[in-house]
Design a protein around this motif. Structure first.
Motif, short mmCIF file in Angstrom:
data_model
loop_
_atom_site.label_atom_id
_atom_site.label_comp_id
_atom_site.label_asym_id
_atom_site.label_seq_id
_atom_site.Cartn_x
_atom_site.Cartn_y
_atom_site.Cartn_z
N SER A 110 0.12 41.21 104.91
CA SER A 110 -0.15 42.13 103.78
C SER A 110 -0.15 41.37 102.46
N LEU A 111 0.78 40.47 102.26
CA LEU A 111 0.85 39.68 101.03
C LEU A 111 -0.35 38.73 100.93
N ASP B 86 3.48 42.54 110.62
CA ASP B 86 2.99 41.95 109.37
C ASP B 86 3.06 40.42 109.38
N GLU C 119 -3.37 40.89 99.98
CA GLU C 119 -3.24 41.44 98.64
C GLU C 119 -3.52 40.38 97.57
N ARG C 120 -3.01 39.19 97.78
CA ARG C 120 -3.14 38.11 96.79
C ARG C 120 -4.28 37.14 97.10
N GLU C 121 -5.02 37.42 98.18
CA GLU C 121 -6.12 36.56 98.62
C GLU C 121 -5.68 35.10 98.70
N ASP D 159 -8.69 37.51 102.81
CA ASP D 159 -9.24 38.41 101.80
C ASP D 159 -9.87 39.63 102.44
N ARG D 160 -10.34 40.54 101.58
CA ARG D 160 -11.02 41.76 102.03
C ARG D 160 -12.42 41.84 101.42
#
Length: 174
Positions: free
Chosen positions: A10-11, A111, A14-16, A50-51
């Motif tokens: 998740s981290l 996670d 979120e922070r790529e 990343d997303r």
């Protein structure tokens, strides 16, 4: 600089986060079993979480050279390695089954994003099933090419005229 063993998925998303570093093959127990004993090299790893593509993913590349043993002659040889990694991060088994048709999924549990394991898995999948050095590979390829040549390139066996054979057969009965 060494590659982190694992991180929180998740981290990382979120922070790529970008992960750049080396991973010694001696730290990968399953991979070591496939290599020439005592040959320790380092893999160069660049991974990005990343997303940007519309879904969570881990992508990048793995570069290095591994010492394998030729299964034909038994001599060690160096196998160059340059892999592209593109994994879709999924967070449940149903999501994993759905992603199978479109991408290569990586199931994230608790996670945890196991970077070392991802690198080891990708390298193991890229290894040849029957490693052969270049000289043995050339011999095998030449034998396969010779066997695949069309029959008309080979000299046809002389064939007896069927009418002449029938005539001889009939004359022998008289």
């Amino acid at each position: 600089m060494g590659l982190a063993v694992e991180t929180r998925a998740s981290l990382a998303l979120e922070r790529e986060h970008r992960y750049v570093g080396q991973l010694s093959v001696s730290q990968c127990a399953r991979l070591v079993a496939e290599l020439v004993a005592g040959a320790d090299t380092a893999l160069q790893v660049e991974l990005q979480a990343d997303r940007r593509s519309g879904w969570p993913r881990l992508h990048g590349r793995i570069v290095g050279a591994l010492m394998l043993e030729c299964r034909r002659c038994g001599r060690p040889f160096e196998q160059a390695l340059e892999l592209a990694v593109d994994l879709r991060l999924v967070f449940g088994e149903a999501e994993e089954r759905a992603a199978l048709a479109k991408a290569e999924p990586l199931l994230i549990e608790d996670d945890r994003l196991p970077l070392w394991q991802v690198v080891e898995d990708e390298v193991l999948l890229a290894l040849p099933m029957l490693p052969r050095c270049q000289s043995c590979e050339n011999v095998v390829n030449e034998a396969a090419a010779t066997a695949a040549r069309p029959q008309e390139q080979q000299a046809p066996a002389p064939r007896d005229n069927p009418f002449a054979a029938l005539k001889r057969h009939l004359q022998s009965k008289e």
